[in-house]
Design a protein around this motif. Structure first.
Motif, PDB file in Angstrom:
ATOM      1  N   ALA A 248      -0.588  -5.986 -12.768  1.00  0.00           N
ATOM      2  CA  ALA A 248      -1.171  -7.155 -12.051  1.00  0.00           C
ATOM      3  C   ALA A 248      -0.951  -7.043 -10.635  1.00  0.00           C
ATOM      4  CB  ALA A 248      -0.091  -8.413 -12.595  1.00  0.00           C
ATOM      5  N   GLU A 249       0.217  -6.453 -10.032  1.00  0.00           N
ATOM      6  CA  GLU A 249       0.567  -6.435  -8.544  1.00  0.00           C
ATOM      7  C   GLU A 249      -0.792  -5.623  -7.895  1.00  0.00           C
ATOM      8  OE1 GLU A 249       5.162  -7.023  -8.204  1.00  0.00           O
ATOM      9  OE2 GLU A 249       4.413  -5.095  -8.777  1.00  0.00           O
ATOM     10  N   LEU A 250      -0.917  -4.353  -8.748  1.00  0.00           N
ATOM     11  CA  LEU A 250      -1.985  -3.289  -8.253  1.00  0.00           C
ATOM     12  C   LEU A 250      -3.159  -4.031  -8.148  1.00  0.00           C
ATOM     13  CD1 LEU A 250      -2.134  -0.553  -7.424  1.00  0.00           C
ATOM     14  CD2 LEU A 250      -2.486   0.277  -9.554  1.00  0.00           C
TER      15      LEU A 250
ATOM     16  N   SER B  84      -7.239  -8.405  -2.864  1.00  0.00           N
ATOM     17  CA  SER B  84      -6.830  -8.946  -1.645  1.00  0.00           C
ATOM     18  C   SER B  84      -7.541  -8.291  -0.487  1.00  0.00           C
ATOM     19  CB  SER B  84      -5.368  -9.038  -1.484  1.00  0.00           C
ATOM     20  OG  SER B  84      -4.663  -9.784  -2.539  1.00  0.00           O
ATOM     21  N   VAL B  85      -7.416  -7.099  -0.722  1.00  0.00           N
ATOM     22  CA  VAL B  85      -7.942  -6.129   0.473  1.00  0.00           C
ATOM     23  C   VAL B  85      -9.483  -6.119   0.435  1.00  0.00           C
ATOM     24  CG1 VAL B  85      -5.886  -5.049   1.118  1.00  0.00           C
ATOM     25  CG2 VAL B  85      -7.620  -3.852  -0.168  1.00  0.00           C
ATOM     26  N   ASP B  86     -10.058  -6.632  -0.648  1.00  0.00           N
ATOM     27  CA  ASP B  86     -11.506  -6.726  -1.151  1.00  0.00           C
ATOM     28  C   ASP B  86     -12.121  -5.260  -1.272  1.00  0.00           C
ATOM     29  OD1 ASP B  86     -13.802  -7.967  -1.336  1.00  0.00           O
ATOM     30  OD2 ASP B  86     -14.421  -8.064   0.652  1.00  0.00           O
ATOM     31  N   ALA B  87     -11.308  -4.326  -1.883  1.00  0.00           N
ATOM     32  CA  ALA B  87     -11.441  -3.019  -2.241  1.00  0.00           C
ATOM     33  C   ALA B  87     -12.914  -2.832  -2.979  1.00  0.00           C
ATOM     34  CB  ALA B  87     -10.357  -2.349  -2.762  1.00  0.00           C
ATOM     35  N   LEU B  88     -13.251  -3.842  -3.814  1.00  0.00           N
ATOM     36  CA  LEU B  88     -14.303  -3.651  -4.649  1.00  0.00           C
ATOM     37  C   LEU B  88     -15.610  -3.564  -3.728  1.00  0.00           C
ATOM     38  CD1 LEU B  88     -13.252  -5.711  -7.742  1.00  0.00           C
ATOM     39  CD2 LEU B  88     -13.778  -3.520  -7.940  1.00  0.00           C
ATOM     40  N   ARG B  89     -15.501  -4.438  -3.031  1.00  0.00           N
ATOM     41  CA  ARG B  89     -16.722  -4.718  -1.948  1.00  0.00           C
ATOM     42  C   ARG B  89     -16.833  -3.845  -0.947  1.00  0.00           C
ATOM     43  NH1 ARG B  89     -18.291 -10.269  -0.549  1.00  0.00           N
ATOM     44  NH2 ARG B  89     -16.259 -10.345   0.252  1.00  0.00           N
TER      45      ARG B  89
ATOM     46  N   LEU C 131      -3.882   4.563  -5.747  1.00  0.00           N
ATOM     47  CA  LEU C 131      -5.089   3.336  -5.452  1.00  0.00           C
ATOM     48  C   LEU C 131      -6.190   3.660  -5.577  1.00  0.00           C
ATOM     49  CD1 LEU C 131      -3.232   1.899  -2.165  1.00  0.00           C
ATOM     50  CD2 LEU C 131      -3.693   0.893  -4.265  1.00  0.00           C
ATOM     51  N   ARG C 132      -6.659   4.961  -5.180  1.00  0.00           N
ATOM     52  CA  ARG C 132      -8.137   5.367  -5.286  1.00  0.00           C
ATOM     53  C   ARG C 132      -8.477   5.380  -6.713  1.00  0.00           C
ATOM     54  NH1 ARG C 132      -6.525   9.395  -1.091  1.00  0.00           N
ATOM     55  NH2 ARG C 132      -7.387   8.792   0.827  1.00  0.00           N
ATOM     56  N   VAL C 133      -7.838   6.150  -7.395  1.00  0.00           N
ATOM     57  CA  VAL C 133      -7.994   6.194  -8.926  1.00  0.00           C
ATOM     58  C   VAL C 133      -8.013   4.583  -9.506  1.00  0.00           C
ATOM     59  CG1 VAL C 133      -7.382   7.051 -11.278  1.00  0.00           C
ATOM     60  CG2 VAL C 133      -7.087   8.325  -8.934  1.00  0.00           C
TER      61      VAL C 133
ATOM     62  N   ILE D  76       0.742  -1.159   0.126  1.00  0.00           N
ATOM     63  CA  ILE D  76       0.070  -0.137   0.118  1.00  0.00           C
ATOM     64  C   ILE D  76       0.826   1.232   0.058  1.00  0.00           C
ATOM     65  CG2 ILE D  76      -1.468   1.262   1.441  1.00  0.00           C
ATOM     66  CD1 ILE D  76      -2.801  -1.404   2.238  1.00  0.00           C
ATOM     67  N   ALA D  77       2.016   1.395   0.707  1.00  0.00           N
ATOM     68  CA  ALA D  77       2.819   2.452   0.826  1.00  0.00           C
ATOM     69  C   ALA D  77       3.676   2.747  -0.333  1.00  0.00           C
ATOM     70  CB  ALA D  77       3.814   2.140   2.328  1.00  0.00           C
ATOM     71  N   HIS D  78       3.903   1.667  -1.187  1.00  0.00           N
ATOM     72  CA  HIS D  78       4.611   1.687  -2.526  1.00  0.00           C
ATOM     73  C   HIS D  78       3.845   1.453  -3.513  1.00  0.00           C
ATOM     74  CE1 HIS D  78       8.294   2.369  -0.206  1.00  0.00           C
ATOM     75  NE2 HIS D  78       7.892   1.316   0.556  1.00  0.00           N
ATOM     76  N   ALA D  79       2.395   1.649  -3.519  1.00  0.00           N
ATOM     77  CA  ALA D  79       1.577   1.215  -4.532  1.00  0.00           C
ATOM     78  C   ALA D  79       2.077   1.825  -5.944  1.00  0.00           C
ATOM     79  CB  ALA D  79       0.054   1.658  -4.284  1.00  0.00           C
TER      80      ALA D  79
END
Length: 394
Positions: free
Chosen positions: A295-297, A303-308, A341-343, A286-289
């Motif tokens: 693919a890593e992004l 993995s953090v379930d950001a979509l839901r 990350l937000r974008v 996250i700190a080095h996004a």
């Protein structure tokens, strides 16, 4: 008058350990009788005497009742009619509530010997929770003997989480942990956190500010930002495996191990423990996004379930902001990374998953096609100039 050897010496004797100090309880006596026998009084709050020859401690049998706050808020009653069982009942753990009479017979009304056999720490009675220092004693005995804590006793220890959660919500939570560290209590309650403070460099000034610990600075920064309790707890538990100087990709496994240990010890709500584990596992990414490939992004966001659960991603970003501030004194670089990350999340959410699913016959084919579409969108976005990548905030 009857005299019994009690407490730790009986416990250690049964464990086959060396017995250093012997304490005694005297039943059926008055202070005047003890003085007449040559005992010297030393107890200020209740009648305790030193033997005229051995100088070992002899206390009159007593009961106690909670009347005030803290571990000193007790009223004691010592009288000839107080029984040995009543005296033992006020003790903290069953393994400390045993006695031997003058013939050497074991007196064990609360099952301490059986708990020793089972390597179990179990409280004697409900009054256990009235003394806050008993939590520390249980932690110390667990550390000394390697014993497990009985489930019913562990349930009473959950009050520790209540106090820590309140401290985390204060304006200067660093003071709470620094003080516990200085007085030695943190090593008993939360040795994983104490180890971080123990290894920190000291300034030549007294008090909490003598500790130059990024963890403590991050907690205060999070408090100043008005972050939720979940975020503050994630900061406390989620980054304990990293050096004070810098994060490292390889530290995630150690972070996870230590966060799991703190979760197990404090038993916070699942939302808080889960967020701490996510920060432990993915905090470096996250700190080095902005250094990750597409693919890593994508894998990180999934993995953090950001979509839901986009709100949880925001919690992780806020924790990361406080940690970055503690290390560097500024948040600009992290703000740009957070916005990256937000974008990226908005980009992958722009892909119409329902439309893709309607064209595929199986779930496996849908998942493969959906991942390819999301990766393609991320790569297009990442190939644009930086100003276009970040865009406007939602």
């Amino acid at each position: 008058m009857k005299i019994y050897r009690v407490g730790g010496s009986v416990r250690d004797e049964l464990l086959g350990r060396p017995v250093a100090d012997r304490d005694y309880v005297v039943v059926g006596a008055t202070p005047e009788q003890m003085l007449a026998l040559g005992f010297r009084p030393v107890g200020r709050d209740f009648p305790v005497f030193l033997h005229p020859v051995t100088h070992e401690e002899y206390a009159l049998a007593r009961t106690e009742r909670k009347r005030g706050r803290g571990h000193r808020g007790f009223v004691f009653h010592a009288a000839p009619d107080v029984t040995l069982e009543q005296d033992l009942a006020r003790r903290d753990l069953t393994i400390n509530a045993m006695a031997r009479d003058e013939e050497g017979r074991l007196i064990d009304p609360y099952g301490g010997a059986a708990d020793l056999e089972r390597s179990l720490l179990r409280h004697v009675g409900s009054a256990f929770v009235e003394d806050p220092l008993r939590v520390l004693r249980v932690a110390r005995f667990a550390a000394r003997f390697g014993f497990e804590v009985a489930p019913e006793t562990e349930a009473l220890l959950e009050r520790v989480w209540q106090e820590i959660s309140r401290a985390l919500l204060e304006q200067h939570p660093s003071q709470f942990f620094a003080l516990l560290h200085r007085c030695g209590a943190l090593a008993q309650l939360l040795p994983e956190i104490d180890a971080v403070l123990q290894s920190a460099p000291r300034r030549k000034v007294p008090g909490a500010n003598a500790l130059r610990v990024p963890l403590l600075r991050a907690l205060d920064a999070s408090a100043a930002a008005g972050d939720s309790l979940a975020v503050r707890y994630a900061i406390l538990a989620g980054k304990l495996g990293e050096s004070a100087a810098a994060e490292a990709r390889r530290s995630s496994q150690r972070n996870l191990r230590l966060a799991t240990a703190v979760n197990r010890r404090l038993k916070p709500p699942a939302e808080y423990s889960g967020l701490a584990l996510l920060l432990a596992r993915y905090g470096w990414r996250i700190a080095h996004a902005d250094e990750l490939d597409a693919a890593e992004l994508l894998d990180l966001l999934l993995s953090v379930d950001a979509l839901r659960r986009p709100a949880r991603l925001e919690q992780l970003l806020r924790a990361g902001a406080a940690l970055r501030f503690a290390r560097t004194g500024g948040g600009g670089a992290h703000d740009a990374t957070a916005e990256h990350l937000r974008v990226a999340l908005r980009v992958i959410r722009s892909i119409n998953a329902a439309a893709i699913a309607a064209k595929e016959a199986t779930r496996r084919a849908t998942a493969k096609r959906l991942r390819a579409a999301r990766l393609s969108a991320l790569r297009r976005w990442m190939s644009e100039p930086r100003a276009k990548q970040i865009g406007e905030k939602r």
